[in-house]
Enzyme design. Structure first.
Site, PDB file in Angstrom:
ATOM      1  N   HIS A   1       0.836  -1.205   0.000  1.00 44.69           N
ATOM      2  CA  HIS A   1       0.000   0.000   0.000  1.00 44.69           C
ATOM      3  C   HIS A   1       0.869   1.254   0.000  1.00 44.69           C
ATOM      4  O   HIS A   1       1.961   1.264   0.576  1.00 44.69           O
ATOM      5  CB  HIS A   1      -1.005  -0.003   1.155  1.00 44.69           C
ATOM      6  CG  HIS A   1      -0.417  -0.072   2.526  1.00 44.69           C
ATOM      7  ND1 HIS A   1       0.068   1.030   3.195  1.00 44.69           N
ATOM      8  CD2 HIS A   1      -0.242  -1.114   3.393  1.00 44.69           C
ATOM      9  CE1 HIS A   1       0.488   0.674   4.400  1.00 44.69           C
ATOM     10  NE2 HIS A   1       0.322  -0.632   4.540  1.00 44.69           N
TER      11      HIS A   1
ATOM     12  N   ASP B   1      -0.217   4.330   1.070  1.00 43.49           N
ATOM     13  CA  ASP B   1      -0.546   5.292   2.125  1.00 43.49           C
ATOM     14  C   ASP B   1       0.185   4.975   3.429  1.00 43.49           C
ATOM     15  O   ASP B   1       0.587   3.825   3.669  1.00 43.49           O
ATOM     16  CB  ASP B   1      -2.062   5.319   2.367  1.00 43.49           C
ATOM     17  CG  ASP B   1      -2.649   3.930   2.690  1.00 43.49           C
ATOM     18  OD1 ASP B   1      -2.194   2.931   2.091  1.00 43.49           O
ATOM     19  OD2 ASP B   1      -3.559   3.856   3.536  1.00 43.49           O
TER      20      ASP B   1
ATOM     21  N   ASP C   1       6.310   0.326   7.235  1.00 46.86           N
ATOM     22  CA  ASP C   1       4.901   0.052   6.900  1.00 46.86           C
ATOM     23  C   ASP C   1       4.435   1.021   5.827  1.00 46.86           C
ATOM     24  O   ASP C   1       3.888   2.062   6.151  1.00 46.86           O
ATOM     25  CB  ASP C   1       4.054   0.168   8.177  1.00 46.86           C
ATOM     26  CG  ASP C   1       2.586  -0.124   7.932  1.00 46.86           C
ATOM     27  OD1 ASP C   1       2.252  -0.668   6.877  1.00 46.86           O
ATOM     28  OD2 ASP C   1       1.772   0.203   8.811  1.00 46.86           O
TER      29      ASP C   1
ATOM     30  N   GLU D   1      -5.035   1.455   2.439  1.00 44.78           N
ATOM     31  CA  GLU D   1      -5.021   0.259   3.303  1.00 44.78           C
ATOM     32  C   GLU D   1      -5.209   0.647   4.762  1.00 44.78           C
ATOM     33  O   GLU D   1      -5.879  -0.042   5.529  1.00 44.78           O
ATOM     34  CB  GLU D   1      -3.697  -0.509   3.133  1.00 44.78           C
ATOM     35  CG  GLU D   1      -3.667  -1.881   3.805  1.00 44.78           C
ATOM     36  CD  GLU D   1      -3.265  -1.881   5.277  1.00 44.78           C
ATOM     37  OE1 GLU D   1      -3.489  -2.891   5.956  1.00 44.78           O
ATOM     38  OE2 GLU D   1      -2.733  -0.850   5.770  1.00 44.78           O
ATOM     39  N   GLU D   2      -4.588   1.774   5.131  1.00 48.75           N
ATOM     40  CA  GLU D   2      -4.596   2.172   6.545  1.00 48.75           C
ATOM     41  C   GLU D   2      -5.970   2.631   7.038  1.00 48.75           C
ATOM     42  O   GLU D   2      -6.155   2.819   8.231  1.00 48.75           O
ATOM     43  CB  GLU D   2      -3.543   3.274   6.791  1.00 48.75           C
ATOM     44  CG  GLU D   2      -2.103   2.828   6.543  1.00 48.75           C
ATOM     45  CD  GLU D   2      -1.580   1.836   7.583  1.00 48.75           C
ATOM     46  OE1 GLU D   2      -2.343   1.441   8.474  1.00 48.75           O
ATOM     47  OE2 GLU D   2      -0.404   1.454   7.480  1.00 48.75           O
TER      48      GLU D   2
ATOM     49  N   GLU E   1       2.221  -7.659   3.318  1.00 47.05           N
ATOM     50  CA  GLU E   1       3.078  -7.200   4.402  1.00 47.05           C
ATOM     51  C   GLU E   1       2.974  -8.035   5.680  1.00 47.05           C
ATOM     52  O   GLU E   1       1.966  -8.656   5.959  1.00 47.05           O
ATOM     53  CB  GLU E   1       2.740  -5.753   4.753  1.00 47.05           C
ATOM     54  CG  GLU E   1       1.340  -5.608   5.326  1.00 47.05           C
ATOM     55  CD  GLU E   1       0.938  -4.168   5.603  1.00 47.05           C
ATOM     56  OE1 GLU E   1       1.776  -3.405   6.107  1.00 47.05           O
ATOM     57  OE2 GLU E   1      -0.217  -3.816   5.302  1.00 47.05           O
TER      58      GLU E   1
ATOM     59  N   HIS F   1       3.606   2.594  12.711  1.00 46.74           N
ATOM     60  CA  HIS F   1       2.680   3.577  13.304  1.00 46.74           C
ATOM     61  C   HIS F   1       3.296   4.316  14.499  1.00 46.74           C
ATOM     62  O   HIS F   1       2.603   5.085  15.169  1.00 46.74           O
ATOM     63  CB  HIS F   1       1.347   2.929  13.733  1.00 46.74           C
ATOM     64  CG  HIS F   1       0.592   2.294  12.596  1.00 46.74           C
ATOM     65  ND1 HIS F   1      -0.741   2.027  12.641  1.00 46.74           N
ATOM     66  CD2 HIS F   1       1.004   1.870  11.371  1.00 46.74           C
ATOM     67  CE1 HIS F   1      -1.125   1.461  11.510  1.00 46.74           C
ATOM     68  NE2 HIS F   1      -0.063   1.354  10.729  1.00 46.74           N
TER      69      HIS F   1
HETATM   70 ZN    ZN Z   1       0.779  -1.609   6.335  1.00 44.85          ZN
END
Ligand code: ZN
Length: 406
Positions: A85, A87, A118, A152-153, A180, A378
């Site tokens: 992804h 984003d 990520d 995705e997030e 992932e 994150h």
């Molecule tokens: Zn991710």
């Protein structure tokens, strides 16, 4: 402080793959309201450099799906999808040592950026692996589709979820996918082969209302307390399972968390209703039907009249089989063994886009080749070491070759 010699730093800095990775990291494709234009432009340019065709699909406006394709020698065989992804989640910039979209590399080779773990690393490594294979004059049997998806997030609704329902996705004829996982702080690598089932439940709890000075019976507060007790007792039982079995991870047990509480108008009025919300991720060894029946029973035991409103109730998605019935996995595993790396296979505690593929019956594994790296997705100061990034390309080269020739 241990500092790498300058020559090593210069090697990393001039490395073409690391340059490409850092360029991608500098694009602030960050929530909320992501603008993906720069990502698309970057991917078009990178694909052109690799001499690979790129298709950009906009099922929903401003939500591009980028597909970079490397055709195999037996293109009629089911293909391999390499998914990532574009984003990234928001940042608290003042908590970062370096600006989160600077892709700053410190003297030891740590590259700091939101998305470094990520999961822009994975997208960049997929492309770098293909570049390396092409440069070696290698051709693979199956076609590779490198997907770069939006959102995705925030659940993938306008991204992967929308894409898998299209004719264009069907045309990819996907047989196996890699998506992932997360960084592993020790020497092993983490691999996900499934996800838990998410349930978001709101309990609407009515009760006797009246003056805050009285001892009225069956108030919403009393009922809520009883229900919360039952939910939290269950939560404790899952914590105990985790504590008592070293083999289990949080992906293997059911998580229960009280996330919202609302109700009331004034502090001397007993309200006629409270609403409490739980985020629940049901483990694969637990039946969803039995779990729902349990919730119903707890509501009755807590005073009755409690209404259950399922805000979200995902359907059970089968785990990807990691055995001889899955010949892609057998090829993947053989490559892992040949490299002599150790992999831990787990159910993912959260959710990734891989679930939309598994839902269609496509075997999919989550594997981001990051070991000896703190798990910082994150988090502030998310980073990936240049050396780990480069080794990941070598690992993916072997794995991609194995599954594409399976
Ligand atoms: Zn991710």
């Amino acid at each position: 402080m241990h500092t790498e010699p300058e020559s090593k730093y210069n090697t990393w800095e001039s490395n073409e793959d690391i340059q490409m990775f850092r360029e991608y990291l500098r694009i602030p494709s960050v929530h909320p309201d992501v603008n993906y234009d720069e990502c698309v432009e970057f991917l078009r340019r990178t694909a052109a450099h690799l001499d690979l065709p790129v298709a950009v699909l906009e099922i929903h406006p401003r939500k591009p799906i980028v597909i970079i394709t490397w055709e195999g020698t037996e293109a009629s065989l089911p293909s391999i999808v390499l998914n990532s992804h574009m984003d990234v989640v928001p940042v608290y910039a003042d908590k970062w040592t370096y600006p989160p979209f600077s892709a700053h590399m410190d003297p030891e080779g740590r590259i700091y950026a939101r998305g470094s773990q990520d999961m822009k690393c994975v997208g960049a490594q997929f492309l770098a692996s293909i570049r390396a294979l092409k440069n070696q004059g290698i051709r693979l049997k199956r076609t590779l589709h490198v997907l770069f998806v939006p959102d995705e997030e925030i659940g993938g609704t306008l991204g992967m979820k929308a894409f898998v329902g299209t004719e264009q996705f069907g045309k990819l004829n996907c047989g196996f996918a890699i998506d992932e996982a997360v960084a592993s702080p020790d020497d092993t690598f983490m691999l996900f082969f499934g996800e838990k089932t998410r349930i978001v439940v709101n309990f609407i709890i009515p009760g006797t209302s009246g003056h805050g000075s009285l001892l009225l019976q069956e108030t919403a507060g009393e009922k809520a307390r009883k229900l919360i007790d039952r939910m939290m007792d269950y939560r404790n039982s899952q914590q105990e399972r985790l504590d008592n079995d070293q083999e289990l991870t949080v992906g293997d047990v059911t998580t229960v968390n009280l996330t919202m509480m609302s109700g009331g108008v004034q502090n001397n009025v007993i309200p006629p209703e409270f609403k409490i919300s739980f985020d629940i991720r049901v483990a694969h060894d637990t039946s969803i039907d039995a779990f729902e029946a349990q919730l119903q029973k707890w509501c009755e035991e807590s005073g009755g009249d409690i209404h259950i409103d399922y805000e979200q109730k995902d359907s059970l998605i089968e785990l990807t089989k990691l055995d001889e019935t899955n010949h892609f996995w057998m090829a993947f595993k053989a490559a892992v063994n040949e490299m002599g790396i150790a992999i831990r296979t787990h159910v993912c505690p959260g959710a990734t886009d891989a679930r939309f593929l598994r839902e269609l019956g496509i075997p999919a594994v989550g594997f981001s080749p990051m070991n000896n790296t703190p798990t910082l997705l994150h988090d502030h100061d998310e980073f990936l070491h240049a050396e780990t990034f480069l080794r990941g390309i070598e690992i993916y080269k072997k794995l991609i070759t194995a599954v594409a020739n399976a």
